[in-house]
Design an enzyme around this catalytic site. Structure first.
Site, short mmCIF file in Angstrom:
data_model
loop_
_atom_site.label_atom_id
_atom_site.label_comp_id
_atom_site.label_asym_id
_atom_site.label_seq_id
_atom_site.Cartn_x
_atom_site.Cartn_y
_atom_site.Cartn_z
N TYR A 74 -8.28 -2.13 -1.24
CA TYR A 74 -8.15 -0.83 -0.58
C TYR A 74 -9.45 -0.47 0.14
O TYR A 74 -9.45 -0.10 1.32
CB TYR A 74 -7.81 0.24 -1.62
CG TYR A 74 -7.91 1.66 -1.11
CD1 TYR A 74 -6.97 2.17 -0.22
CD2 TYR A 74 -8.95 2.49 -1.52
CE1 TYR A 74 -7.06 3.47 0.25
CE2 TYR A 74 -9.04 3.80 -1.05
CZ TYR A 74 -8.10 4.28 -0.18
OH TYR A 74 -8.20 5.57 0.29
N SER A 100 -12.83 6.32 3.22
CA SER A 100 -12.86 6.67 1.80
C SER A 100 -14.23 6.40 1.22
O SER A 100 -14.95 5.50 1.67
CB SER A 100 -11.81 5.84 1.04
OG SER A 100 -11.98 5.96 -0.35
#
Length: 291
Positions: free
Chosen positions: A152, A127
């Site tokens: 995350y 990501s």
């Protein structure tokens, strides 16, 4: 090719499975259909896939070690596209253990399955969140990313490190893809653009931090899928460790206010905006760093 797509009922996983099936591949999809967002949407995506003869689905949790081992032993995949993960930035503040179970333990099970079955190529989703507090732009895959600002993002960086170690130790070809704010049909309802549309439709106000001056690299789902498909067929060939990292974005950052104006024009309705200089809150915004 026989390709495992994890997170097949998810936004990107669904679109990738559709593309691979259209290209003539045999696709084996797994998903645990968790309730992070509307399970009905996931089931609707899955129904589209289950109607196709070369698609097989298994309800499976990445954290189930024995089931994951059996999956790899019994199926013998040519390649793996690992897209399943606990997503979202804000949710990591509420339920951090979900990220450890899925994004760390689950990823280890993927690596072990690929290692023991000598899978030809593991492609996995990272990501843009890993860039954290980086200020140099444009971002480059070679940049230092040691300062994530969410759990995350930290798990995604950990995935990259874990993959590199397996590539080095076992010559397992791995490629990580850092996605930049993916949008499109069948998208995730927790993303800010869906929330904006919903709020505008209902006449509710939307909170806009930093006066809407931040910019984000929105990437259309078809462009993401094209990148993943091309990478699947090109495993790294480096000698020391067959390992690669790529950014997948459109290289054309859009200011948030322009983005909102485009939504307003499409809907024929003006949003009620609450502008704020609060920069701390915007760092946790799903719109900003979520792949």
């Amino acid at each position: 090719m026989k390709i495992l797509v994890t997170g097949a009922a998810g936004f990107i996983g669904y679109h990738l499975a559709q593309r691979l099936l259209a290209d003539g591949h045999q696709v084996y999809g797994i998903d645990n259909l968790n309730d992070y967002y509307d399970v009905g949407l996931k089931k609707a995506r899955l129904a589209q896939l289950n109607s196709q003869k070369n698609f097989t689905f298994q309800y499976l949790d990445l954290g189930d070690r024995s089931a994951m081992t059996e999956l790899f032993v019994s199926q013998k995949f040519d390649a793996v596209a690992h897209l399943a993960a606990q997503a979202g930035v804000r949710y990591s503040l509420q339920n951090p253990h979900a990220y450890a179970d899925s994004n760390l333990v689950g990823f280890l099970h993927i690596l072990e399955g690929c290692r023991h079955q000598k899978t030809a190529h593991l492609v996995y989703a990272s990501s843009s969140s890993v860039y954290g507090t980086n200020t140099k732009v444009p971002f480059a895959a070679s940049d230092n990313v040691d300062h994530p600002i969410s759990l995350y993002a930290a798990t995604k960086k950990a995935n990259e490190l874990m993959a590199h170690s397996y590539s080095h130790l076992y010559q397992l070809p791995t490629t990580g893809l850092r996605f930049f704010t993916v949008y499109g049909e069948w998208g995730r309802p927790d993303m800010a653009y869906f929330k904006f549309v919903d709020a505008i439709a209902q006449g509710k106000s939307i909170d806009i931090y930093n006066y809407g001056k931040m910019q984000r690299d929105f990437t259309y789902i078809d462009d993401i899928i094209e990148g993943v498909v091309r990478v699947i067929h090109q495993p790294p060939q480096t000698e020391a460790a067959p390992y690669k990292l790529y950014n997948i974005g459109n290289n054309n950052p859009i200011e948030l206010m322009i983005f909102i104006e485009a939504i307003e024009q499409a809907m024929g309705k003006t949003a009620e905006k609450k502008l704020s200089a609060n920069a701390a809150r915007r760092r946790a915004c799903n719109l900003c760093r979520c792949g």
